[in-house]
Motif scaffolding. Structure first.
Motif, PDB file in Angstrom:
ATOM      1  N   ALA A   1       0.843  -1.210   0.000  1.00 32.75           N
ATOM      2  CA  ALA A   1       0.000   0.000   0.000  1.00 32.75           C
ATOM      3  C   ALA A   1       0.875   1.256   0.000  1.00 32.75           C
ATOM      4  N   VAL A   2       1.911   1.241   0.824  1.00 34.98           N
ATOM      5  CA  VAL A   2       2.798   2.407   0.944  1.00 34.98           C
ATOM      6  C   VAL A   2       3.515   2.681  -0.380  1.00 34.98           C
ATOM      7  N   LEU A   3       4.038   1.605  -0.953  1.00 39.09           N
ATOM      8  CA  LEU A   3       4.836   1.763  -2.183  1.00 39.09           C
ATOM      9  C   LEU A   3       3.953   2.170  -3.366  1.00 39.09           C
ATOM     10  N   GLN A   4       2.765   1.569  -3.429  1.00 35.17           N
ATOM     11  CA  GLN A   4       1.859   1.932  -4.530  1.00 35.17           C
ATOM     12  C   GLN A   4       1.496   3.404  -4.453  1.00 35.17           C
ATOM     13  N   GLU A   5       1.298   3.909  -3.245  1.00 36.09           N
ATOM     14  CA  GLU A   5       0.939   5.318  -3.089  1.00 36.09           C
ATOM     15  C   GLU A   5       2.053   6.218  -3.648  1.00 36.09           C
ATOM     16  N   GLU A   6       3.294   5.795  -3.405  1.00 33.15           N
ATOM     17  CA  GLU A   6       4.433   6.592  -3.888  1.00 33.15           C
ATOM     18  C   GLU A   6       4.608   6.449  -5.403  1.00 33.15           C
ATOM     19  N   LEU A   7       4.384   5.240  -5.902  1.00 33.92           N
ATOM     20  CA  LEU A   7       4.703   4.979  -7.312  1.00 33.92           C
ATOM     21  C   LEU A   7       3.590   5.377  -8.287  1.00 33.92           C
ATOM     22  N   GLU A   8       2.349   5.409  -7.798  1.00 38.17           N
ATOM     23  CA  GLU A   8       1.231   5.662  -8.717  1.00 38.17           C
ATOM     24  C   GLU A   8       1.366   6.992  -9.479  1.00 38.17           C
ATOM     25  N   PRO A   9       1.633   8.103  -8.785  1.00 40.07           N
ATOM     26  CA  PRO A   9       1.773   9.366  -9.551  1.00 40.07           C
ATOM     27  C   PRO A   9       2.943   9.318 -10.532  1.00 40.07           C
ATOM     28  N   ILE A  10       3.986   8.582 -10.188  1.00 39.86           N
ATOM     29  CA  ILE A  10       5.143   8.451 -11.090  1.00 39.86           C
ATOM     30  C   ILE A  10       4.717   7.706 -12.348  1.00 39.86           C
ATOM     31  N   ARG A  11       3.973   6.599 -12.143  1.00 43.12           N
ATOM     32  CA  ARG A  11       3.478   5.810 -13.291  1.00 43.12           C
ATOM     33  C   ARG A  11       2.584   6.655 -14.191  1.00 43.12           C
ATOM     34  N   GLN A  12       1.718   7.452 -13.561  1.00 41.09           N
ATOM     35  CA  GLN A  12       0.790   8.279 -14.354  1.00 41.09           C
ATOM     36  C   GLN A  12       1.549   9.298 -15.187  1.00 41.09           C
ATOM     37  N   ARG A  13       2.507   9.972 -14.552  1.00 39.43           N
ATOM     38  CA  ARG A  13       3.292  10.972 -15.295  1.00 39.43           C
ATOM     39  C   ARG A  13       4.076  10.314 -16.419  1.00 39.43           C
TER      40      ARG A  13
END
Ligand code: TRP
Length: 364
Positions: free
Chosen positions: A292-304
């Protein structure tokens, strides 16, 4: 004298979460802090070729991957100069002159070079270019008059070598080069994130990396199959948090807010660790939290990243404009260097006049 950042990465693969906590995240913060006059971020393709000479296609393919990872993390071409090392030929010229200031035995003692030679089984067949890459790295750093070099711990010996070259150059030829400082992550867990298999380093060849561009499902799969304490077999067994990659990742990524959001039975990481150490806390629960923690950090990166992937020609334009700007800056430093080394014959009108006079008077 302004504050200037230079740092970079070899384009030999996509960037992973180790790069992210080790340096990338910090670069973005520094870029946005407004404290730096210039931020130079270099894709070190020439350095990548020092041990991939027979595989230029790999380097070529990964330039865009690294550029996309940069932009995805929030490096902003309006604030930072993103450029490609090989497009700044002044760096070669600087390296060539610095080579006179470094001994073979000093390079052999460079711990990074030493361990990389062992890792790659180079032994006696080390390419000269690879052997001397610490010198070219000194050129990268000094060309931009960098005061600050944010990198991972593994780059410490490179910075040491650069500082020695700067000192030596300035002693022999007069104050010319800027002395750089290393900037390491202040969170110890971020210094070197282990692989998902528990091995000390994330490496593509070991297949133990979580990439910034991995899909949500891939990240989850990698986390759920991560190596933990091998003696923690049943939930009720006491577990070990030291050296346990799941907890090292949590050290690197989680903040107290994450507990309120995803695991409200605990206030903070210390409580979670205490429970794990005592026994009665299963790996699956901890891994789900890490996910959960890592997905929260990585999701905006993936979107950009997805957005930039639609604009590949623009990404190349950014790199081209950045490389031009970088070259102009490096050319100024090279001119300073040549002046200090007295190899600026044609701009030195005094020299020409002096020589003319000497020969006129028949002094020779
Ligand atoms: N050696 C760095 C790496 O392997 C890449 C690099 C090349 C670099 N030149 C640099 C880093 C100058 C900082 C400064 O990732």
């Amino acid at each position: 004298m302004g504050k200037i950042i230079l740092t970079g990465d070899r384009p030999t693969g996509r960037l992973h979460v180790g790069h992210y906590v080790g340096s990338l995240k910090r670069r973005v913060e520094l870029q946005n802090s407004g404290e730096y006059d210039e931020v130079f971020i270099m894709i070190a393709d020439a350095q990548a070729l020092t041990d991939n000479a027979d595989n230029p296609e790999k380097v070529r393919q990964n330039i865009i991957e690294v550029a996309l990872d940069y932009l995805a993390c929030g490096l902003d071409p309006k604030k930072s100069t993103l450029f490609i090392q090989s497009q700044v030929p002044e760096l070669c010229e600087l390296s060539f002159y610095y080579m006179n200031l470094v001994t073979v035995s000093r390079l052999q003692r460079n711990p990074t070079v030493k361990s990389e030679i062992q890792m790659r089984n180079f032994e006696a067949s080390i390419p000269v270019g690879f052997f001397t890459y610490p010198i070219s790295q000194a050129a990268d750093i000094t060309a931009f008059k960098a005061t600050t070099v944010p990198v991972g711990e593994d780059q410490m010996p490179m910075l040491e070598q650069t500082r020695e070259i700067v000192h030596k150059f300035n002693t022999v030829y007069g104050e010319t080069l800027t002395m750089p400082e290393i900037l390491l992550p202040d969170n110890k867990a971020c210094l070197r994130l282990p692989g998902t298999d528990g091995k000390a380093k994330m490496s593509k060849s070991l297949g133990n990396c979580i990439y910034l561009s991995d899909s949500e499902a891939d990240v989850k799969k990698k986390i759920m199959s991560m190596f933990t304490d091998p003696n923690h077999l049943r939930v009720e067994d006491p577990g070990q948090v030291e050296g346990n990659p799941v907890f090292i990742y949590l050290d690197a990524f989680c903040r107290d807010e994450h507990f309120a959001k995803y695991l409200p039975d605990y206030q903070n990481l210390d409580e979670l660790k205490a429970h794990y150490t005592r026994g009665g806390l299963g790996d699956v629960k901890v891994k789900k939290f890490l996910n959960a923690v890592l997905q929260e950090e990585l999701e905006p990166i993936r979107q950009r990243r997805k957005e930039w992937e639609k604009k590949i020609p623009e990404v190349y334009e950014i790199l081209e404009a950045g490389s031009k700007k970088a070259e102009a800056v490096a050319a100024e430093t090279l001119a300073d260097v040549k002046r200090s080394m007295k190899i600026n014959y044609f701009e030195d009108k005094e020299l020409i006049a002096e020589q003319a006079k000497r020969f006129m008077e028949g002094e020779h």
